[in-house]
Motif scaffolding. Sequence first.
Motif, PDB file in Angstrom:
ATOM      1  N   PHE A   1       0.846  -1.196   0.000  1.00 36.73           N
ATOM      2  CA  PHE A   1       0.000   0.000   0.000  1.00 36.73           C
ATOM      3  C   PHE A   1       0.883   1.249   0.000  1.00 36.73           C
TER       4      PHE A   1
ATOM      5  N   LYS B   1       2.194   6.489  -1.677  1.00 42.66           N
ATOM      6  CA  LYS B   1       1.033   5.607  -1.524  1.00 42.66           C
ATOM      7  C   LYS B   1       0.743   5.012  -2.898  1.00 42.66           C
TER       8      LYS B   1
ATOM      9  N   ARG C   1      -1.787   2.717  -3.554  1.00 47.52           N
ATOM     10  CA  ARG C   1      -3.173   2.298  -3.717  1.00 47.52           C
ATOM     11  C   ARG C   1      -4.101   3.286  -3.045  1.00 47.52           C
ATOM     12  N   LYS C   2      -5.381   3.083  -3.227  1.00 50.43           N
ATOM     13  CA  LYS C   2      -6.359   3.857  -2.476  1.00 50.43           C
ATOM     14  C   LYS C   2      -7.419   2.904  -1.951  1.00 50.43           C
ATOM     15  N   LEU C   3      -8.069   3.320  -0.898  1.00 52.94           N
ATOM     16  CA  LEU C   3      -9.129   2.498  -0.317  1.00 52.94           C
ATOM     17  C   LEU C   3     -10.341   2.526  -1.235  1.00 52.94           C
TER      18      LEU C   3
ATOM     19  N   LEU D   1      -2.375   8.505   4.285  1.00 55.26           N
ATOM     20  CA  LEU D   1      -3.648   7.810   4.449  1.00 55.26           C
ATOM     21  C   LEU D   1      -4.793   8.795   4.691  1.00 55.26           C
TER      22      LEU D   1
ATOM     23  N   GLU E   1      -5.172  11.549   3.328  1.00 53.04           N
ATOM     24  CA  GLU E   1      -5.536  12.137   2.040  1.00 53.04           C
ATOM     25  C   GLU E   1      -6.551  11.273   1.287  1.00 53.04           C
ATOM     26  N   ASP E   2      -6.720  10.022   1.711  1.00 49.47           N
ATOM     27  CA  ASP E   2      -7.645   9.102   1.058  1.00 49.47           C
ATOM     28  C   ASP E   2      -9.074   9.441   1.481  1.00 49.47           C
ATOM     29  N   GLU E   3      -9.947   9.651   0.525  1.00 49.06           N
ATOM     30  CA  GLU E   3     -11.335  10.057   0.825  1.00 49.06           C
ATOM     31  C   GLU E   3     -12.126   8.994   1.566  1.00 49.06           C
ATOM     32  N   ASN E   4     -11.670   7.756   1.541  1.00 49.41           N
ATOM     33  CA  ASN E   4     -12.405   6.672   2.204  1.00 49.41           C
ATOM     34  C   ASN E   4     -11.880   6.312   3.599  1.00 49.41           C
ATOM     35  N   ILE E   5     -10.894   7.056   4.094  1.00 47.19           N
ATOM     36  CA  ILE E   5     -10.376   6.718   5.422  1.00 47.19           C
ATOM     37  C   ILE E   5     -11.335   7.210   6.506  1.00 47.19           C
TER      38      ILE E   5
END
Length: 195
Positions: free
Chosen positions: A118, A145, A147-149, A175, A177-181
């Motif tokens: 990841f 990073k 990948r993204k969630l 992490l 920065e990931d919209e799904n965290i």
Amino acid sequence: MKKHPIKLEGLWTEGYSLDKHVESSTYLGEDIYGNASFCTKRTFLGELMYQLKYHYDFSKIQEITDVAVDFIQNDWEILDQIDGILPVPSSKKREIQPVYQIVKLLSDKLGKPHCLDFFEKISTEEIKNLTEDEREKVLQDGVKKNRKLLKKASILIVDDLYDTGASLKRVTQLLQEDENIKNIYVLTITKTKKS
């Protein structure tokens, strides 16, 4: 189980180190080559990590992971709150990465998915001997990073040793920065005295 959890403050939702790395270190003088010599007494987990990382005793992974599983399930009680487990990328190239092995076994024992790529360390410079400012710069440019969630998730980030917290801070920033965290939890096996 031999652990003495230490709360870790940072950008993450909540974090712990399972114990200190060293209990005591006594200066003995210089060896025949002029190098400083110490008598070091490590904690139970500190000794396991030392044997794993520097003597390649991979049998220690089972004991380390058992302590981590016990803490997550019975002390911290976050098992139902985490959706996946990610390792901090290693700063040193090794044929077998200890923290990746710990994450794989944690994943199996906790029944949570993991991803070993990841994050990626793109700088080959080891950071342990750099100043804090130099570490920040190397990590800012040297970790990416990959990948993204794909859906909303709370993640457990695992590292073997907490020193300055610079590596954990950087992967937490990436992490976030990931919209799904949703939430980011941090667990390290041991923590140095200076941190």
